[in-house]
Each structure stands twice: as C-alpha cells, then as structure tokens.
Write a protein that holds these residues in place. Structure first.
Motif, PDB file in Angstrom:
ATOM      1  N   ARG A   1      68.974   5.379  36.500  1.00 21.53           N
ATOM      2  CA  ARG A   1      69.696   4.503  35.591  1.00 21.53           C
ATOM      3  C   ARG A   1      71.159   4.905  35.649  1.00 21.53           C
ATOM      4  O   ARG A   1      71.493   6.050  35.928  1.00 21.53           O
ATOM      5  N   GLU A   2      72.026   3.966  35.346  1.00 22.44           N
ATOM      6  CA  GLU A   2      73.439   4.324  35.217  1.00 22.44           C
ATOM      7  C   GLU A   2      74.090   3.418  34.201  1.00 22.44           C
ATOM      8  O   GLU A   2      73.625   2.309  33.939  1.00 22.44           O
TER       9      GLU A   2
ATOM     10  N   GLU B   1      68.328  14.758  35.927  1.00 18.24           N
ATOM     11  CA  GLU B   1      69.702  15.071  36.321  1.00 18.24           C
ATOM     12  C   GLU B   1      70.652  13.994  35.830  1.00 18.24           C
ATOM     13  O   GLU B   1      70.425  12.807  36.045  1.00 18.24           O
ATOM     14  N   PHE B   2      71.704  14.440  35.148  1.00 15.82           N
ATOM     15  CA  PHE B   2      72.785  13.561  34.720  1.00 15.82           C
ATOM     16  C   PHE B   2      74.022  13.912  35.529  1.00 15.82           C
ATOM     17  O   PHE B   2      74.398  15.079  35.604  1.00 15.82           O
ATOM     18  N   THR B   3      74.650  12.911  36.107  1.00 17.63           N
ATOM     19  CA  THR B   3      75.894  13.103  36.843  1.00 17.63           C
ATOM     20  C   THR B   3      76.975  12.280  36.157  1.00 17.63           C
ATOM     21  O   THR B   3      76.776  11.090  35.893  1.00 17.63           O
TER      22      THR B   3
ATOM     23  N   ARG C   1      81.422   7.109  34.299  1.00 21.56           N
ATOM     24  CA  ARG C   1      80.186   6.583  34.884  1.00 21.56           C
ATOM     25  C   ARG C   1      79.143   7.685  34.735  1.00 21.56           C
ATOM     26  O   ARG C   1      79.331   8.801  35.204  1.00 21.56           O
ATOM     27  N   LEU C   2      78.058   7.376  34.043  1.00 19.44           N
ATOM     28  CA  LEU C   2      76.974   8.329  33.839  1.00 19.44           C
ATOM     29  C   LEU C   2      75.756   7.840  34.607  1.00 19.44           C
ATOM     30  O   LEU C   2      75.306   6.712  34.422  1.00 19.44           O
TER      31      LEU C   2
ATOM     32  N   ALA D   1      75.685   5.975  25.188  1.00 21.17           N
ATOM     33  CA  ALA D   1      76.948   5.285  25.483  1.00 21.17           C
ATOM     34  C   ALA D   1      77.617   4.822  24.194  1.00 21.17           C
ATOM     35  O   ALA D   1      78.836   4.993  24.016  1.00 21.17           O
ATOM     36  N   ALA D   2      76.841   4.241  23.281  1.00 22.42           N
ATOM     37  CA  ALA D   2      77.408   3.767  22.026  1.00 22.42           C
ATOM     38  C   ALA D   2      77.956   4.936  21.200  1.00 22.42           C
ATOM     39  O   ALA D   2      79.045   4.847  20.614  1.00 22.42           O
TER      40      ALA D   2
END
Length: 150
Positions: free
Chosen positions: A8-9, A94-96, A105-106, A142-143
C-alpha cells in the motif's frame, strides 16, 4: 494461490519527520492502528506489542529503524504468542518514507504470508484481513499526520 505480499502507499501532506513520529510513537500508533494500546522500543532489536480488545496482543521485534526513512519489524501472526516461538510464526512489515514535494510518500509492505505455518485457508484469511486493515490504518495515519503539529 495465497498472496505473499501486501503493498500500500499513500501521499501525506506533512513533512517526513512528522510522519515518522506518527508512525513510531505509541500515543500516535494507538490512534491509527493498535487501538487497545501499544508499547514499542523503536530501535533495532527492540520489542513491540500491539493490542486490540477484540483480538488480543500481538508481539513483534524491530529489525531496522532509520529515522525519517525506514521502519521494519517482524509481527507475530497469532495473538498472545511470543515472537520466534516457532518457524513461520510472523510476517515482515516495512514502512518506507520519502520526501515528495512539501509532503511524504509512505509505502507499506507486509510479506512472508505464504511462509506462515498455518493452513492455506488461514493464510488467505490473513492476507485479506491485513490488506483491508492496512488500507484503513494508512488512511488514519495520513489524516493524523496531516493534522498533527507535534
């Protein structure tokens, strides 16, 4: 065939350091993901615990943490079980993070679903549940990051 990887991004209109704080601090994680509580030592080798009232407590271990760039951890696939108790008992999350214009950008990837030591039907259920959960969690994250100033 069971999906082995969920990706997901999301673009977040917030600076990368703010997104990092929302991603890695317990008080924020409780608001976007682990609604029953969270304990985390965000350093490599550190432990984490995510709780949900309806599902129990999931244990994990931080594998890599590069502030403002990468957060990777193993997460037990079953509640209330210590991580590493058996082969195939966890997935890799993993989060980048990367700066993009004025925001971030996540990207999220959860992998290792096919290697779980459970029947294929349980692997499929895990993949479906995780895909839906991560979609909602990233929207919430994100919010929160966009609205947060601390």
């Amino acid at each position: 065939m069971v999906a082995d990887r969920i990706e997901r991004e999301v673009y977040i209109p917030a600076p990368v350091d703010r997104v990092w704080r929302v991603l890695t601090t317990p008080e924020h994680i409780r608001a976007w993901y682990a609604f029953g509580g969270c304990e985390i030592d965000p350093r490599p080798g550190g432990t984490l615990r995510f709780r949900w009232d309806e599902q129990g407590e999931f244990h994990g271990r931080v594998e890599r943490a590069v502030p403002d760039a990468l957060f990777r951890f193993r997460l037990a696939s079953e509640p209330d079980q210590p991580l590493g108790a058996a082969p195939g008992d966890s997935t890799l999350v993993e989060f980048t993070l990367s700066p993009e214009g004025p925001g971030t950008r996540l990207r999220l990837a959860e992998s290792g679903i096919r290697a779980l030591a459970v029947p294929d039907a349980a692997k499929t259920k895990h993949a479906e549940y995780a895909a839906a959960t991560w979609t909602t969690a990233l929207e919430e994250l994100a919010a929160l990051a966009a609205a947060s100033h601390n």
